[in-house]
Scaffold this active site. Structure first.
Site, PDB file in Angstrom:
ATOM      1  N   LEU A 142      38.434  46.198  46.373  1.00 47.34           N
ATOM      2  CA  LEU A 142      39.498  46.438  47.359  1.00 47.34           C
ATOM      3  C   LEU A 142      39.257  45.622  48.617  1.00 47.34           C
ATOM      4  O   LEU A 142      38.125  45.468  49.059  1.00 47.34           O
ATOM      5  CB  LEU A 142      39.489  47.901  47.789  1.00 47.34           C
ATOM      6  CG  LEU A 142      40.241  48.950  46.986  1.00 47.34           C
ATOM      7  CD1 LEU A 142      40.340  50.227  47.801  1.00 47.34           C
ATOM      8  CD2 LEU A 142      41.615  48.480  46.592  1.00 47.34           C
ATOM      9  N   TYR A 238      30.927  37.713  60.679  1.00 45.90           N
ATOM     10  CA  TYR A 238      30.943  38.394  59.364  1.00 45.90           C
ATOM     11  C   TYR A 238      29.758  39.359  59.198  1.00 45.90           C
ATOM     12  O   TYR A 238      29.905  40.564  59.370  1.00 45.90           O
ATOM     13  CB  TYR A 238      31.008  37.370  58.206  1.00 45.90           C
ATOM     14  CG  TYR A 238      31.453  38.064  56.946  1.00 45.90           C
ATOM     15  CD1 TYR A 238      32.789  38.025  56.531  1.00 45.90           C
ATOM     16  CD2 TYR A 238      30.567  38.854  56.202  1.00 45.90           C
ATOM     17  CE1 TYR A 238      33.216  38.737  55.413  1.00 45.90           C
ATOM     18  CE2 TYR A 238      30.989  39.565  55.085  1.00 45.90           C
ATOM     19  CZ  TYR A 238      32.307  39.487  54.697  1.00 45.90           C
ATOM     20  OH  TYR A 238      32.719  40.207  53.603  1.00 45.90           O
TER      21      TYR A 238
HETATM   22  P1  NAD Z   1      42.363  40.162  47.960  1.00 43.01           P
HETATM   23  O1  NAD Z   1      43.110  40.391  49.208  1.00 43.01           O
HETATM   24  O2  NAD Z   1      42.709  38.957  47.133  1.00 43.01           O
HETATM   25  O3  NAD Z   1      42.497  41.450  46.989  1.00 43.01           O
HETATM   26  C1  NAD Z   1      42.558  42.753  47.445  1.00 43.01           C
HETATM   27  C2  NAD Z   1      43.050  43.688  46.340  1.00 43.01           C
HETATM   28  O4  NAD Z   1      43.034  45.029  46.844  1.00 43.01           O
HETATM   29  C3  NAD Z   1      44.488  43.432  45.866  1.00 43.01           C
HETATM   30  O5  NAD Z   1      44.584  43.673  44.478  1.00 43.01           O
HETATM   31  C4  NAD Z   1      45.285  44.507  46.615  1.00 43.01           C
HETATM   32  O6  NAD Z   1      46.513  44.891  45.976  1.00 43.01           O
HETATM   33  C5  NAD Z   1      44.287  45.650  46.569  1.00 43.01           C
HETATM   34  N1  NAD Z   1      44.516  46.691  47.568  1.00 43.01           N
HETATM   35  C6  NAD Z   1      44.489  46.598  48.926  1.00 43.01           C
HETATM   36  N2  NAD Z   1      44.701  47.810  49.482  1.00 43.01           N
HETATM   37  C7  NAD Z   1      44.859  48.678  48.455  1.00 43.01           C
HETATM   38  C8  NAD Z   1      45.091  50.081  48.370  1.00 43.01           C
HETATM   39  N3  NAD Z   1      45.185  50.847  49.453  1.00 43.01           N
HETATM   40  N4  NAD Z   1      45.224  50.640  47.137  1.00 43.01           N
HETATM   41  C9  NAD Z   1      45.143  49.886  46.010  1.00 43.01           C
HETATM   42  N5  NAD Z   1      44.890  48.568  46.032  1.00 43.01           N
HETATM   43  C10 NAD Z   1      44.753  47.979  47.234  1.00 43.01           C
HETATM   44  O7  NAD Z   1      40.830  40.170  48.361  1.00 43.01           O
HETATM   45  P2  NAD Z   1      39.497  39.468  47.806  1.00 43.01           P
HETATM   46  O8  NAD Z   1      39.137  38.371  48.718  1.00 43.01           O
HETATM   47  O9  NAD Z   1      39.562  39.235  46.356  1.00 43.01           O
HETATM   48  O10 NAD Z   1      38.457  40.635  48.112  1.00 43.01           O
HETATM   49  C11 NAD Z   1      37.989  41.558  47.141  1.00 43.01           C
HETATM   50  C12 NAD Z   1      36.560  41.951  47.478  1.00 43.01           C
HETATM   51  O11 NAD Z   1      35.721  40.782  47.373  1.00 43.01           O
HETATM   52  C13 NAD Z   1      36.382  42.480  48.904  1.00 43.01           C
HETATM   53  O12 NAD Z   1      35.443  43.526  48.893  1.00 43.01           O
HETATM   54  C14 NAD Z   1      35.812  41.279  49.646  1.00 43.01           C
HETATM   55  O13 NAD Z   1      35.066  41.636  50.780  1.00 43.01           O
HETATM   56  C15 NAD Z   1      34.950  40.668  48.566  1.00 43.01           C
HETATM   57  N6  NAD Z   1      34.564  39.254  48.781  1.00 43.01           N
HETATM   58  C16 NAD Z   1      35.513  38.312  49.091  1.00 43.01           C
HETATM   59  C17 NAD Z   1      35.111  37.002  49.338  1.00 43.01           C
HETATM   60  C18 NAD Z   1      36.116  35.926  49.703  1.00 43.01           C
HETATM   61  O14 NAD Z   1      35.713  34.885  50.199  1.00 43.01           O
HETATM   62  N7  NAD Z   1      37.384  36.126  49.451  1.00 43.01           N
HETATM   63  C19 NAD Z   1      33.756  36.639  49.219  1.00 43.01           C
HETATM   64  C20 NAD Z   1      32.827  37.621  48.859  1.00 43.01           C
HETATM   65  C21 NAD Z   1      33.242  38.926  48.644  1.00 43.01           C
END
Ligand code: NAD
Length: 399
Positions: A142, A238
């Site tokens: 999430l 961060y």
């Molecule tokens: P993203 O925004 O692409 O995806 C977020 C997802 O969460 C989507 O499917 C959205 O519909 C869902 N969502 C949001 N609020 C919601 C709710 N209340 N109920 C149900 N679903 C909900 O984000 P992402 O970048 O893929 O991030 C996902 C995880 O990976 C996070 O924990 C983030 O910190 C981590 N992360 C991201 C990166 C990066 O660079 N993007 C790097 C390392 C870790």
């Protein structure tokens, strides 16, 4: 049904429209990538992905289904299309995912709603009981700006701020393609606490406990949540910032889950910095990613979400020869990003880069293309002057 021409509408760090045919291509490319790789051995069979429609969560669902032939349940919070407005990208992505899964005879059901709520947890558990019996993998991916506490009804909001002191650094203004200086005030204690409530581990734990109490967790289950560390130049905003405090809480939760359910059940995977809807909202990160892409592409090391997650499953989650953990027990698929030669180059460029040298020293074009691709735009294969249908049903939501 009304068809329309759909164009990108950018508002700051978000695109408020999405193109269904472009999203289809984007998802299909990820599926094709996974299918071009060796299929996963000892892969989980029934996988629940919380946050399954975009970014790392969508990639996890694709890898589990098309790499390991898993049945998947995906939860997300997306906007449906109407005759006047296209759906959000995650909606279209899920339409495509389900259609592709069905073609391969793979079970796939989706829930569009608030994953933090008790209602969704109850509905998902009832579906697992009815259709699958148990789940053996839960991916928690999430990224949300707010959370309604299911017990008290209180609304918490996450912020992206430093916590030690006011912070000033270089930032890329992606609208103007200019390097400017950004100053962000330090967060208050209250803001830190609220960010932990939204992006920390409390809800992850609630999910695992609810699944356990309902008897739908397989004995050999595993759960993974995603985090980020990155290099020192991003730490103030961060790792040492409000989001970093929430991620520390996530790590603490992994420990608690392991104490409760057995060692190795809950793991944190530290992933690479990539363009997603969530990461483009973080100040400083678009500049860091643009420079990182330039360096990693020049060394042949660039990966997107699906390549990262395929590696996570193949080398770690499904690997019998023992996952490589760091000193804190975390999986590090950010290992190529964090390589010394990569980071030395990034830091050198970071110090030097100006508006005039963006194209020479950073891969802003690559950053922007990936950003547009998230919403189904900027694919040469798609004719964006053609009308297309904005209303696309997600098959399992109809049943
Ligand atoms: P993203 O925004 O692409 O995806 C977020 C997802 O969460 C989507 O499917 C959205 O519909 C869902 N969502 C949001 N609020 C919601 C709710 N209340 N109920 C149900 N679903 C909900 O984000 P992402 O970048 O893929 O991030 C996902 C995880 O990976 C996070 O924990 C983030 O910190 C981590 N992360 C991201 C990166 C990066 O660079 N993007 C790097 C390392 C870790």
């Amino acid at each position: 049904m009304v068809d329309m021409i759909i164009e990108p509408k950018i508002r700051g760090f978000i695109c408020t429209t999405a193109h269904p045919d472009g999203c289809e291509l984007h998802v299909q490319k990820q599926i094709d990538y996974v299918k071009s790789k060796p299929s996963l051995e000892d892969a989980p069979k029934c996988v629940l992905v919380v946050g399954a429609s975009t970014g790392y969560g969508l990639a996890s669902r694709i890898v589990a289904a098309f790499g390991g032939k898993a049945s998947t349940i995906g939860i997300f919070f997306e906007r449906e299309g109407s005759e006047r407005k296209p759906a959000s990208a995650g909606w279209y992505n899920s339409v495509v995912f389900e259609a592709a899964a069905e073609k391969e005879g793979l079970y796939a059901k989706s829930f569009n709603g608030d994953a933090f709520s008790n209602e969704i947890k109850r509905e998902v558990i009832a579906t697992i009981q009815k259709d699958l019996g148990q789940v053996d993998m839960i991916v928690y991916s999430l990224a949300s700006p707010r959370r309604v506490d299911p017990v008290t009804g209180q609304i918490y909001k996450s912020v992206l701020k430093p916590t030690k002191s006011q912070f000033t650094d270089k930032n890329l203004n992606t609208d103007k393609k200019e390097i400017e200086s950004v100053t962000i005030e330090s967060a208050t204690e209250e803001e830190i606490a609220q960010t932990i409530k939204v992006m920390g581990g409390e809800d992850w734990k609630m999910w695992i406990e609810a699944l356990s109490e309902a008897g739908v967790l397989a004995d050999n289950f595993q759960t993974v949540a995603y985090s980020y560390i990155g290099p020192k130049i991003t730490w103030e905003i961060y790792t040492d910032g409000t989001i970093g405090h929430a991620k520390l809480d996530l790590e603490k939760t992994a420990q608690e889950l392991n104490n409760q359910f057995g060692s190795g059940k809950a793991v944190i995977s530290i992933n690479k910095a990539l363009v997603t809807q969530a990461s483009s909202a973080i100040p400083v990160v678009p500049l860091y990613i643009s420079i990182l892409y330039k360096v990693m592409k020049s060394k042949g090391l660039h990966e997107k979400c699906v390549e990262q997650i395929y590696r996570l499953f193949a080398d770690h989650l499904c690997s019998t020869d023992g996952s490589q953990f760091d000193e804190k027990g975390r999986i590090r698929i950010d290992n190529w990003e964090m390589r010394e030669d990569v980071q030395a180059e990034v830091v050198r460029i970071w110090k030097e880069i100006t508006t005039e040298t963006i194209d020479e020293l950073a891969d802003f074009a690559g950053y922007q293309k990936e950003f547009y691709n998230l919403f189904g735009f900027d694919f040469p294969e798609i004719d964006y002057n053609k009308d297309t249908a904005p209303i696309r049903p997600i098959p399992s939501l109809l049943r």
